[in-house]
Design a protein around this motif. Structure first.
Motif, PDB file in Angstrom:
ATOM      1  N   GLY A   4       0.811  -1.206   0.000  1.00  0.00           N
ATOM      2  CA  GLY A   4       0.000   0.000   0.000  1.00  0.00           C
ATOM      3  C   GLY A   4       0.844   1.256   0.000  1.00  0.00           C
ATOM      4  O   GLY A   4       1.830   1.374  -0.724  1.00  0.00           O
ATOM      5  N   ASP A   5       0.469   2.208   0.851  1.00  0.00           N
ATOM      6  CA  ASP A   5       1.159   3.494   0.903  1.00  0.00           C
ATOM      7  C   ASP A   5       2.583   3.384   1.438  1.00  0.00           C
ATOM      8  O   ASP A   5       3.368   4.328   1.299  1.00  0.00           O
ATOM      9  N   LEU A   6       2.897   2.244   2.058  1.00  0.00           N
ATOM     10  CA  LEU A   6       4.222   2.092   2.658  1.00  0.00           C
ATOM     11  C   LEU A   6       5.164   1.236   1.816  1.00  0.00           C
ATOM     12  O   LEU A   6       6.226   0.824   2.284  1.00  0.00           O
ATOM     13  N   VAL A   7       4.811   0.984   0.562  1.00  0.00           N
ATOM     14  CA  VAL A   7       5.609   0.070  -0.251  1.00  0.00           C
ATOM     15  C   VAL A   7       7.040   0.567  -0.446  1.00  0.00           C
ATOM     16  O   VAL A   7       7.974  -0.232  -0.574  1.00  0.00           O
ATOM     17  N   PHE A   8       7.238   1.895  -0.424  1.00  0.00           N
ATOM     18  CA  PHE A   8       8.586   2.420  -0.660  1.00  0.00           C
ATOM     19  C   PHE A   8       9.541   2.108   0.492  1.00  0.00           C
ATOM     20  O   PHE A   8      10.749   2.244   0.361  1.00  0.00           O
ATOM     21  N   LEU A   9       8.996   1.668   1.626  1.00  0.00           N
ATOM     22  CA  LEU A   9       9.853   1.337   2.766  1.00  0.00           C
ATOM     23  C   LEU A   9      10.695   0.094   2.514  1.00  0.00           C
ATOM     24  O   LEU A   9      11.671  -0.145   3.220  1.00  0.00           O
ATOM     25  N   ASN A  10      10.294  -0.704   1.529  1.00  0.00           N
ATOM     26  CA  ASN A  10      11.058  -1.923   1.253  1.00  0.00           C
ATOM     27  C   ASN A  10      12.508  -1.623   0.868  1.00  0.00           C
ATOM     28  O   ASN A  10      13.386  -2.479   1.027  1.00  0.00           O
ATOM     29  N   ASN A  11      12.774  -0.422   0.367  1.00  0.00           N
ATOM     30  CA  ASN A  11      14.144  -0.015   0.054  1.00  0.00           C
ATOM     31  C   ASN A  11      14.728   0.905   1.119  1.00  0.00           C
ATOM     32  O   ASN A  11      15.918   0.844   1.425  1.00  0.00           O
ATOM     33  N   LEU A  12      13.885   1.734   1.724  1.00  0.00           N
ATOM     34  CA  LEU A  12      14.398   2.797   2.580  1.00  0.00           C
ATOM     35  C   LEU A  12      14.848   2.326   3.963  1.00  0.00           C
ATOM     36  O   LEU A  12      15.875   2.779   4.467  1.00  0.00           O
ATOM     37  N   VAL A  13      14.081   1.444   4.586  1.00  0.00           N
ATOM     38  CA  VAL A  13      14.460   0.972   5.922  1.00  0.00           C
ATOM     39  C   VAL A  13      15.793   0.223   5.892  1.00  0.00           C
ATOM     40  O   VAL A  13      16.680   0.474   6.713  1.00  0.00           O
ATOM     41  N   PRO A  14      16.012  -0.696   4.953  1.00  0.00           N
ATOM     42  CA  PRO A  14      17.320  -1.365   4.887  1.00  0.00           C
ATOM     43  C   PRO A  14      18.475  -0.397   4.637  1.00  0.00           C
ATOM     44  O   PRO A  14      19.579  -0.628   5.112  1.00  0.00           O
ATOM     45  N   GLN A  15      18.220   0.696   3.897  1.00  0.00           N
ATOM     46  CA  GLN A  15      19.301   1.640   3.615  1.00  0.00           C
ATOM     47  C   GLN A  15      19.832   2.279   4.897  1.00  0.00           C
ATOM     48  O   GLN A  15      21.045   2.436   5.073  1.00  0.00           O
ATOM     49  N   MET A  16      18.943   2.621   5.815  1.00  0.00           N
ATOM     50  CA  MET A  16      19.386   3.207   7.078  1.00  0.00           C
ATOM     51  C   MET A  16      20.242   2.214   7.855  1.00  0.00           C
ATOM     52  O   MET A  16      21.265   2.564   8.438  1.00  0.00           O
ATOM     53  N   HIS A  17      19.833   0.934   7.855  1.00  0.00           N
ATOM     54  CA  HIS A  17      20.606  -0.102   8.541  1.00  0.00           C
ATOM     55  C   HIS A  17      22.001  -0.233   7.929  1.00  0.00           C
ATOM     56  O   HIS A  17      22.999  -0.399   8.637  1.00  0.00           O
ATOM     57  N   ILE A  18      22.082  -0.165   6.604  1.00  0.00           N
ATOM     58  CA  ILE A  18      23.363  -0.273   5.915  1.00  0.00           C
ATOM     59  C   ILE A  18      24.290   0.861   6.337  1.00  0.00           C
ATOM     60  O   ILE A  18      25.473   0.653   6.637  1.00  0.00           O
ATOM     61  N   ASP A  19      23.749   2.081   6.379  1.00  0.00           N
ATOM     62  CA  ASP A  19      24.561   3.240   6.741  1.00  0.00           C
ATOM     63  C   ASP A  19      25.100   3.122   8.155  1.00  0.00           C
ATOM     64  O   ASP A  19      26.266   3.405   8.433  1.00  0.00           O
ATOM     65  N   ILE A  20      24.249   2.705   9.080  1.00  0.00           N
ATOM     66  CA  ILE A  20      24.675   2.573  10.476  1.00  0.00           C
ATOM     67  C   ILE A  20      25.699   1.452  10.618  1.00  0.00           C
ATOM     68  O   ILE A  20      26.668   1.564  11.377  1.00  0.00           O
ATOM     69  N   ASP A  21      25.498   0.356   9.891  1.00  0.00           N
ATOM     70  CA  ASP A  21      26.477  -0.750   9.921  1.00  0.00           C
ATOM     71  C   ASP A  21      27.855  -0.254   9.509  1.00  0.00           C
ATOM     72  O   ASP A  21      28.872  -0.629  10.100  1.00  0.00           O
ATOM     73  N   LYS A  22      27.896   0.581   8.487  1.00  0.00           N
ATOM     74  CA  LYS A  22      29.177   1.088   7.999  1.00  0.00           C
ATOM     75  C   LYS A  22      29.843   2.002   9.016  1.00  0.00           C
ATOM     76  O   LYS A  22      31.068   2.016   9.152  1.00  0.00           O
ATOM     77  N   ILE A  23      29.043   2.771   9.718  1.00  0.00           N
ATOM     78  CA  ILE A  23      29.605   3.633  10.757  1.00  0.00           C
ATOM     79  C   ILE A  23      30.267   2.789  11.837  1.00  0.00           C
ATOM     80  O   ILE A  23      31.383   3.067  12.283  1.00  0.00           O
ATOM     81  N   TYR A  24      29.580   1.727  12.264  1.00  0.00           N
ATOM     82  CA  TYR A  24      30.129   0.869  13.307  1.00  0.00           C
ATOM     83  C   TYR A  24      31.359   0.101  12.814  1.00  0.00           C
ATOM     84  O   TYR A  24      32.235  -0.246  13.614  1.00  0.00           O
ATOM     85  N   ALA A  25      31.418  -0.161  11.515  1.00  0.00           N
ATOM     86  CA  ALA A  25      32.572  -0.880  10.968  1.00  0.00           C
ATOM     87  C   ALA A  25      33.770   0.032  10.716  1.00  0.00           C
ATOM     88  O   ALA A  25      34.879  -0.437  10.492  1.00  0.00           O
ATOM     89  N   SER A  26      33.536   1.351  10.782  1.00  0.00           N
ATOM     90  CA  SER A  26      34.593   2.299  10.430  1.00  0.00           C
ATOM     91  C   SER A  26      35.586   2.550  11.544  1.00  0.00           C
ATOM     92  O   SER A  26      36.647   3.120  11.319  1.00  0.00           O
ATOM     93  N   SER A  27      35.279   2.119  12.778  1.00  0.00           N
ATOM     94  CA  SER A  27      36.173   2.408  13.897  1.00  0.00           C
ATOM     95  C   SER A  27      35.917   1.438  15.042  1.00  0.00           C
ATOM     96  O   SER A  27      34.823   0.879  15.166  1.00  0.00           O
ATOM     97  N   THR A  28      36.932   1.270  15.890  1.00  0.00           N
ATOM     98  CA  THR A  28      36.780   0.466  17.113  1.00  0.00           C
ATOM     99  C   THR A  28      36.720   1.359  18.339  1.00  0.00           C
ATOM    100  O   THR A  28      36.598   0.862  19.460  1.00  0.00           O
ATOM    101  N   ASP A  29      36.829   2.663  18.124  1.00  0.00           N
ATOM    102  CA  ASP A  29      36.776   3.620  19.227  1.00  0.00           C
ATOM    103  C   ASP A  29      35.320   3.994  19.507  1.00  0.00           C
ATOM    104  O   ASP A  29      34.672   4.629  18.662  1.00  0.00           O
ATOM    105  N   PRO A  30      34.776   3.647  20.669  1.00  0.00           N
ATOM    106  CA  PRO A  30      33.363   3.938  20.978  1.00  0.00           C
ATOM    107  C   PRO A  30      33.030   5.423  20.893  1.00  0.00           C
ATOM    108  O   PRO A  30      31.946   5.796  20.454  1.00  0.00           O
ATOM    109  N   ASP A  31      33.976   6.288  21.295  1.00  0.00           N
ATOM    110  CA  ASP A  31      33.722   7.722  21.240  1.00  0.00           C
ATOM    111  C   ASP A  31      33.589   8.213  19.801  1.00  0.00           C
ATOM    112  O   ASP A  31      32.718   9.043  19.487  1.00  0.00           O
TER     113      ASP A  31
END
Length: 382
Positions: free
Chosen positions: A314-341
Motif C-alpha cells: 500500500g502506501d508504505l511500499v517504498f519502505l522496502n528499500n528505505l528501511v534497509p538503507q538506514m541499517h546499511i549506513d549505520i552498519d558502515k559507521i560501526y565498521a569504520s572504527s573500534t573507538d566507541p567515542d
C-alpha cells in the motif's frame, strides 16, 4: 541561612525575607561573574515566573543578596527531600499520595507547554507540616569542572542525557517511573515501571494521564501498548522513507558532479564515507524528493538488506528499500572504527543530518523516527 547541597553550578539556600521563609537559587562563587551563567539564571526565571500550582515551588522574583549575588527567590516552608521522606518508612498509601502529587505538578507543566526534563528526588521536597509535595522546577546547570552526579543521572531519560532529541512528556514519564521504582511499592507495580522506563520513548506512556491510569490500576495496558506500537511502526516507515530518500538524492548529486569512472560503484558508499552526514542532508534540501537512485549497485545493496525486513504494501511500499538503507549506513559507521567515542560522534552527526530533513513533521512522526533509530542503535550495542 541554611544551604542545601547541590551538584551543579547553582546553590540552594534557605533564608528569611521579611520574616518569611524563602528558597534562594544563586550561582556558586566561581560562576557569579560569568555572563553566560547569569543569563541562564534570568532565562530560567522568565520561563517559570508565571507558573502557579500547589505542588510546584512558586517563583517570587529576582533580587541581589549580599554574599550570594543575583538570586531567584521562591516560596518555602520547612521541608525535607523526597529521599529523606522515604527514609522515614512511610506506608504504601502515603507513597501513592506522593506519586499522585508529583504527577499533578508534571501534568500542569505539560498543559502549559513545558517539560521539567530533569526530575530528581533531590529536588522534590515534602513539607514537614502536611506532607505536601513541592517540586522545584529548575534545571541545574553544569560546567566542565562540575559533572552531573550519577545519583541524578539515573532518573533522567536517555534523550535528556545526550541532548540529541527535543524533550516531550515522555521524558518526565521516565523520571516518574524511576521514582516509583525507588519507592519500592511492590511487584504489582513492575509493569507500570516497565511502561515508563523503556529506552525507546515511543514505548513509554505518552502522557502523565496515561501513567496515572496504569498506576492506579497496577497494570500496563497491553491493548494500548499494541495499538500504539502498530501506529508507531507505520509512522516510523513514513519518516525513514522521507529521510533516506533525501540522503540518497544528495549522494546522487555528489556522485554526478564528481564525473569519475567510479560513479556507479561509489553511489552507496559515499553516504557513510562522508564524515558529515548533516551536510549531505542539507544538500538534499535542494534536490527534488522524487529523485531515486538508478545504479545497479545501489539497487542490489538495498535489495539484499530488504530481504531481512518486513515487506510493506500500500502506501508504505517504498519502505522496502528505505528501511534497509538506514541499517546499511549505520552498519558502515560501526565498521569504520573500534573507538566507541568516535562511533558515537559519527552516529550523532548522522542522526542530526537525517533529523534535519524532517522539520515539517509532527510530534508522532518525530517519535517514530527516534524509535527506529534508537532501536537499531540498541541492537548494535548488544
Amino acid at each position: 541561612m541554611q544551604e542545601i547541597k547541590t551538584g551543579g553550578i547553582q546553590k540552594l539556600t534557605i533564608a528569611k525575607d521579611g520574616g518569611q521563609d524563602v528558597l534562594l537559587i544563586s550561582l556558586k562563587e566561581a560562576y557569579q561573574s560569568k555572563p553566560q551563567y547569569q543569563r541562564s539564571m534570568k532565562k530560567e526565571f522568565d520561563r517559570c515566573k508565571d507558573l502557579d500550582h500547589q505542588h510546584l515551588l512558586k517563583y517570587l522574583g529576582m533580587k541581589d543578596v549580599e554574599g550570594l549575588g543575583s538570586c531567584i527567590e521562591l516560596e518555602w516552608e520547612s521541608s525535607r527531600s523526597l529521599l529523606e521522606y522515604l527514609d522515614e518508612g512511610h506506608g504504601e498509601d502515603e507513597k501513592k499520595r506522593i506519586v499522585s502529587q508529583i504527577a499533578s505538578a508534571l501534568e500542569y507543566l505539560h498543559q502549559n507547554g513545558m517539560i521539567h526534563g530533569a526530575l530528581d528526588p533531590s529536588y522534590i521536597f515534602v513539607t514537614k507540616k502536611a506532607d505536601e509535595v513541592k517540586v522545584l522546577n529548575f534545571r541545574m546547570r553544569y560546567a566542565d569542572t562540575i559533572s552531573m552526579p550519577s545519583s541524578s543521572l539515573r532518573f533522567f531519560a536517555p534523550e535528556a542525557k545526550d541532548g540529541t532529541v527535543a524533550l516531550d512528556a515522555r521524558a518526565d514519564v521516565y523520571s516518574l517511573g524511576m521514582i516509583v521504582r525507588v519507592m519500592e511499592l511492590g511487584e504489582e507495580y513492575s509493569q507500570v515501571i516497565d511502561g515508563s522506563c523503556s529506552f525507546g520513548r515511543s514505548e513509554r506512556y505518552a502522557s502523565i494521564e496515561d501513567f496515572m491510569e496504569a498506576f492506579e490500576h497496577h497494570h500496563y495496558s497491553r491493548k494500548n501498548e499494541s495499538s500504539s506500537s502498530t501506529a508507531s511502526k507505520k509512522m516510523m516507515g513514513l519518516v525513514i522513507a522521507i529521510a533516506v530518500l533525501v540522503v540518497i538524492a544528495a549522494v546522487l548529486l555528489f556522485s554526478r558532479s564528481s564525473q569519475t569512472a567510479q560513479q556507479t560503484d561509489d553511489a552507496d558508499s559515499t553516504l557513510v564515507a562522508d564524515d558529515n552526514p548533516a551536510q549531505n542532508a542539507d544538500s538534499a534540501n535542494s534536490v527534488s524528493g522524487s529523485v531515486a537512485p538508478t545504479t545497479d549497485s545501489t539497487n542490489n545493496t538495498q535489495q539484499t538488506a530488504s530481504a531481512q525486513t518486513p515487506q510493506y504494501t500500500g502506501d508504505l511500499v517504498f519502505l522496502n528499500n528505505l528501511v534497509p538503507q538506514m541499517h546499511i549506513d549505520i552498519d558502515k559507521i560501526y565498521a569504520s572504527s573500534t573507538d566507541p567515542d568516535q562511533i558515537h560522534k559519527k552516529v550523532t552527526i548522522y542522526y542530526k543530518g537525517l533529523r534535519k530533513t524532517l522539520g515539517s513533521l509532527n510530534e508522532q512522526q518525530f517519535a517514530a523516527f527516534d524509535k527506529a533509530f534508537s532501536d537499531y542503535i540498541k541492537s548494535k550495542q548488544q
